[in-house]
Design a protein around this motif. Structure first.
Motif, short mmCIF file in Angstrom:
data_model
loop_
_atom_site.label_atom_id
_atom_site.label_comp_id
_atom_site.label_asym_id
_atom_site.label_seq_id
_atom_site.Cartn_x
_atom_site.Cartn_y
_atom_site.Cartn_z
N GLN A 1 0.82 -1.22 0.00
CA GLN A 1 0.00 0.00 0.00
C GLN A 1 0.85 1.27 0.00
O GLN A 1 0.33 2.36 0.18
CB GLN A 1 -0.90 0.00 1.24
CG GLN A 1 -1.84 -1.17 1.30
CD GLN A 1 -2.59 -1.15 2.62
OE1 GLN A 1 -3.14 -0.13 3.02
NE2 GLN A 1 -2.61 -2.27 3.29
N GLN A 2 2.15 1.09 -0.14
CA GLN A 2 3.10 2.21 -0.10
C GLN A 2 2.99 2.98 1.21
O GLN A 2 3.04 4.21 1.24
CB GLN A 2 2.93 3.12 -1.32
CG GLN A 2 3.16 2.37 -2.61
CD GLN A 2 3.00 3.23 -3.83
OE1 GLN A 2 2.43 4.32 -3.79
NE2 GLN A 2 3.49 2.73 -4.95
N ARG A 3 2.89 2.20 2.30
CA ARG A 3 2.85 2.76 3.65
C ARG A 3 4.00 2.14 4.43
O ARG A 3 4.33 0.97 4.24
CB ARG A 3 1.52 2.42 4.34
CG ARG A 3 0.33 3.09 3.66
CD ARG A 3 -0.99 2.47 4.08
NE ARG A 3 -1.32 2.73 5.48
CZ ARG A 3 -2.31 2.07 6.11
NH1 ARG A 3 -3.02 1.15 5.51
NH2 ARG A 3 -2.57 2.37 7.38
N THR A 4 4.61 2.91 5.30
CA THR A 4 5.67 2.37 6.15
C THR A 4 5.08 1.88 7.46
O THR A 4 3.99 2.30 7.87
CB THR A 4 6.75 3.44 6.46
OG1 THR A 4 6.12 4.54 7.11
CG2 THR A 4 7.43 3.90 5.18
N THR A 5 5.82 0.99 8.11
CA THR A 5 5.38 0.46 9.40
C THR A 5 6.60 0.15 10.26
O THR A 5 7.68 -0.13 9.73
CB THR A 5 4.52 -0.80 9.24
OG1 THR A 5 4.09 -1.24 10.54
CG2 THR A 5 5.28 -1.94 8.57
N LEU A 6 6.42 0.19 11.53
CA LEU A 6 7.45 -0.19 12.48
C LEU A 6 7.53 -1.71 12.63
O LEU A 6 8.56 -2.25 13.01
CB LEU A 6 7.14 0.45 13.84
CG LEU A 6 8.10 0.21 14.99
CD1 LEU A 6 9.48 0.78 14.66
CD2 LEU A 6 7.55 0.84 16.26
N SER B 1 -2.21 -0.63 13.05
CA SER B 1 -1.87 0.65 12.45
C SER B 1 -0.37 0.62 12.19
O SER B 1 0.32 -0.29 12.65
CB SER B 1 -2.28 1.82 13.35
OG SER B 1 -1.45 1.89 14.48
N PRO B 2 0.18 1.56 11.44
CA PRO B 2 1.60 1.49 11.10
C PRO B 2 2.54 1.47 12.31
O PRO B 2 3.61 0.88 12.23
CB PRO B 2 1.83 2.74 10.26
CG PRO B 2 0.50 3.04 9.66
CD PRO B 2 -0.49 2.67 10.73
N PHE B 3 2.15 2.08 13.42
CA PHE B 3 3.07 2.20 14.53
C PHE B 3 2.52 1.68 15.86
O PHE B 3 3.09 1.95 16.91
CB PHE B 3 3.54 3.65 14.67
CG PHE B 3 4.16 4.14 13.38
CD1 PHE B 3 5.40 3.67 12.99
CD2 PHE B 3 3.48 4.99 12.55
CE1 PHE B 3 5.97 4.06 11.79
CE2 PHE B 3 4.03 5.41 11.34
CZ PHE B 3 5.29 4.94 10.97
N ALA B 4 1.44 0.91 15.79
CA ALA B 4 0.87 0.30 16.99
C ALA B 4 -0.06 -0.82 16.58
O ALA B 4 -0.57 -0.85 15.46
CB ALA B 4 0.09 1.34 17.79
N TYR B 5 -0.25 -1.75 17.49
CA TYR B 5 -1.26 -2.78 17.28
C TYR B 5 -1.76 -3.26 18.63
O TYR B 5 -1.11 -3.09 19.65
CB TYR B 5 -0.75 -3.96 16.45
CG TYR B 5 0.33 -4.79 17.08
CD1 TYR B 5 0.02 -5.87 17.90
CD2 TYR B 5 1.68 -4.52 16.84
CE1 TYR B 5 1.01 -6.65 18.48
CE2 TYR B 5 2.67 -5.29 17.41
CZ TYR B 5 2.33 -6.36 18.23
OH TYR B 5 3.33 -7.11 18.79
N THR B 6 -2.95 -3.83 18.62
CA THR B 6 -3.52 -4.43 19.81
C THR B 6 -4.27 -5.67 19.37
O THR B 6 -4.63 -5.82 18.20
CB THR B 6 -4.43 -3.44 20.57
OG1 THR B 6 -4.78 -3.99 21.83
CG2 THR B 6 -5.70 -3.15 19.80
N THR B 7 -4.48 -6.55 20.30
CA THR B 7 -5.18 -7.79 19.98
C THR B 7 -6.11 -8.15 21.14
O THR B 7 -5.93 -7.67 22.26
CB THR B 7 -4.15 -8.92 19.71
OG1 THR B 7 -4.85 -10.09 19.29
CG2 THR B 7 -3.30 -9.20 20.92
N TYR B 8 -7.09 -8.97 20.83
CA TYR B 8 -7.99 -9.43 21.86
C TYR B 8 -8.66 -10.71 21.39
O TYR B 8 -8.66 -11.02 20.19
CB TYR B 8 -9.05 -8.36 22.20
CG TYR B 8 -9.95 -8.00 21.05
CD1 TYR B 8 -11.16 -8.67 20.83
CD2 TYR B 8 -9.60 -6.98 20.17
CE1 TYR B 8 -11.97 -8.33 19.76
CE2 TYR B 8 -10.42 -6.64 19.10
CZ TYR B 8 -11.61 -7.33 18.92
OH TYR B 8 -12.41 -6.98 17.87
#
Length: 110
Positions: free
Chosen positions: A71-76, A100-107
């Protein structure tokens, strides 16, 4: 039931929509691959590994780096790995990933 079914749902939290086309690999904790697939148009993937999962520990690996790059997006995060335990008394496990590019959460969902 002698095992559990498994599904996942990946949502692009930054854009507020399903994360379509994320590759997901189900494996044992020692790395033995059981199944792989790609999230559908709703960001969902069912992983049944040809049979219900026995109680024990497993891992889901999400290929987030290639997905963002497409998607031509950067991510950490080039990948996200979730280790989880399949409980013997639960017929289904659902693990959601909000990304998201610089964070994630799960459940654990339903």
């Amino acid at each position: 039931m002698s095992g559990s079914t498994l599904s996942t749902h990946v949502l692009d939290a930054a854009l507020g929509r399903p994360a379509v086309g994320v590759e997901v690999v189900l494996s044992t904790l020692d790395g033995a691959e059981l199944e792989r697939g790609v999230t559908d148009d709703d960001g969902r993937l069912r992983l049944d590994a040809a049979a219900p999962l026995a109680p024990g520990a497993y891992r889901l690996r999400f290929a987030t780096g290639p997905w963002f790059a497409a998607q031509q997006r950067t991510t950490l995060f080039p990948l996200v790995e979730l280790a989880f335990e399949v409980a013997p008394d639960q017929p289904h496990h659902h693990l959601a990933l909000l990304l998201s590019p610089f964070a994630y959460t799960t459940y654990r969902g339903s």
